[in-house]
Write a protein that holds these residues in place. Structure first.
Motif, PDB file in Angstrom:
ATOM      1  N   ALA A  95       0.759  -1.155   0.052  1.00 12.74           N
ATOM      2  CA  ALA A  95      -0.174   0.198  -0.059  1.00 12.74           C
ATOM      3  C   ALA A  95       0.956   1.264   0.090  1.00 12.74           C
ATOM      4  N   ALA A 170      -0.354   2.917   6.114  1.00  8.50           N
ATOM      5  CA  ALA A 170       0.269   1.788   4.811  1.00  8.50           C
ATOM      6  C   ALA A 170       0.584   0.615   5.250  1.00  8.50           C
ATOM      7  N   ARG A 173      -2.761  -1.191   5.683  1.00  8.82           N
ATOM      8  CA  ARG A 173      -3.585  -1.573   4.508  1.00  8.82           C
ATOM      9  C   ARG A 173      -2.651  -2.606   3.888  1.00  8.82           C
ATOM     10  N   ALA A 174      -1.490  -2.579   3.597  1.00 11.39           N
ATOM     11  CA  ALA A 174      -0.595  -3.814   3.156  1.00 11.39           C
ATOM     12  C   ALA A 174      -0.989  -5.098   3.911  1.00 11.39           C
ATOM     13  N   THR A 177      -4.237  -6.539   2.887  1.00 14.10           N
ATOM     14  CA  THR A 177      -4.494  -7.299   1.765  1.00 14.10           C
ATOM     15  C   THR A 177      -3.681  -8.600   1.895  1.00 14.10           C
TER      16      THR A 177
END
Length: 195
Positions: A95, A170, A173-174, A177
């Motif tokens: 992300a 970030a 969000r990474a 996923t």
């Protein structure tokens, strides 16, 4: 399949109680006695859609180091426990998150092999009472105890608060996923057959 973990860590320096639901909705109750870290973990939960409860106390009369590092340890262990044998997860996630003048990119590989790349230039300052170099200690502890590659790169930014906030968002969000279940993945995403 429930992907949850509840852990407690008690040392002579800290006492931490943590509960995690990887498949949550971003609800968080965080009380670490380190206000800036509380803020970062609240937004981490929100942007990763993880449900997270943390109660922590430590020897903050000395400094925040032990508390921050140990929370990274326990959070990493919680993700490792919640993901179990990692069957069906995407494994990789990335992300890139802007925060005003800052741009941060995070990539993760839930490989079982811990490694941290931390390209984040920060002046040696405090945000409130938080020494900003402790962020690296948190990320290192998290990567080591989760067993993942964690690459954090800040391309540019001036405001230290914005830089760290973009990093935590970030990473959230990474991880969201990378931890997602993909029905196309049979077993684990590895030619070895294990992660």
């Amino acid at each position: 399949m429930s992907r949850c973990a509840a852990l407690e860590r008690i040392t002579q320096e800290t006492k931490i109680k943590l509960a995690l639901d990887v498949d949550g909705s971003g609800q968080a109750t965080i009380c670490t006695s380190v206000p800036f870290l509380d803020h970062m973990l609240n937004l981490f939960a929100r942007h990763g859609l993880f449900d997270l409860k943390i109660e922590a106390c430590g020897d903050i009369d000395i400094d925040f180091h032990h508390t921050v590092e140990d929370i990274g340890i326990v959070l990493g262990e919680a993700f490792k426990q919640a993901l179990g044998d990692k069957q069906g997860i995407r494994r990789y996630g990335q992300a890139t998150v802007p925060m005003d003048e800052t741009l941060a990119a995070v990539a993760v590989d839930i490989s079982g092999r811990p490694y941290l790349v931390y390209n984040v230039r920060l002046p040696k300052v405090k945000l409130g009472e938080f020494d900003v170099e402790l962020a690296r200690e948190f990320f290192q502890a998290f990567a080591n105890h989760c067993g993942l590659n964690l690459h954090i790169n800040v391309m540019y930014g001036d405001n230290v608060h914005h830089i760290l906030e973009a990093c935590f968002k970030a990473m959230a969000r990474a991880l969201d996923t990378a931890t997602q279940l993909d029905p196309r993945v049979q077993g684990v995403m590895s030619t070895k057959g294990v992660l």
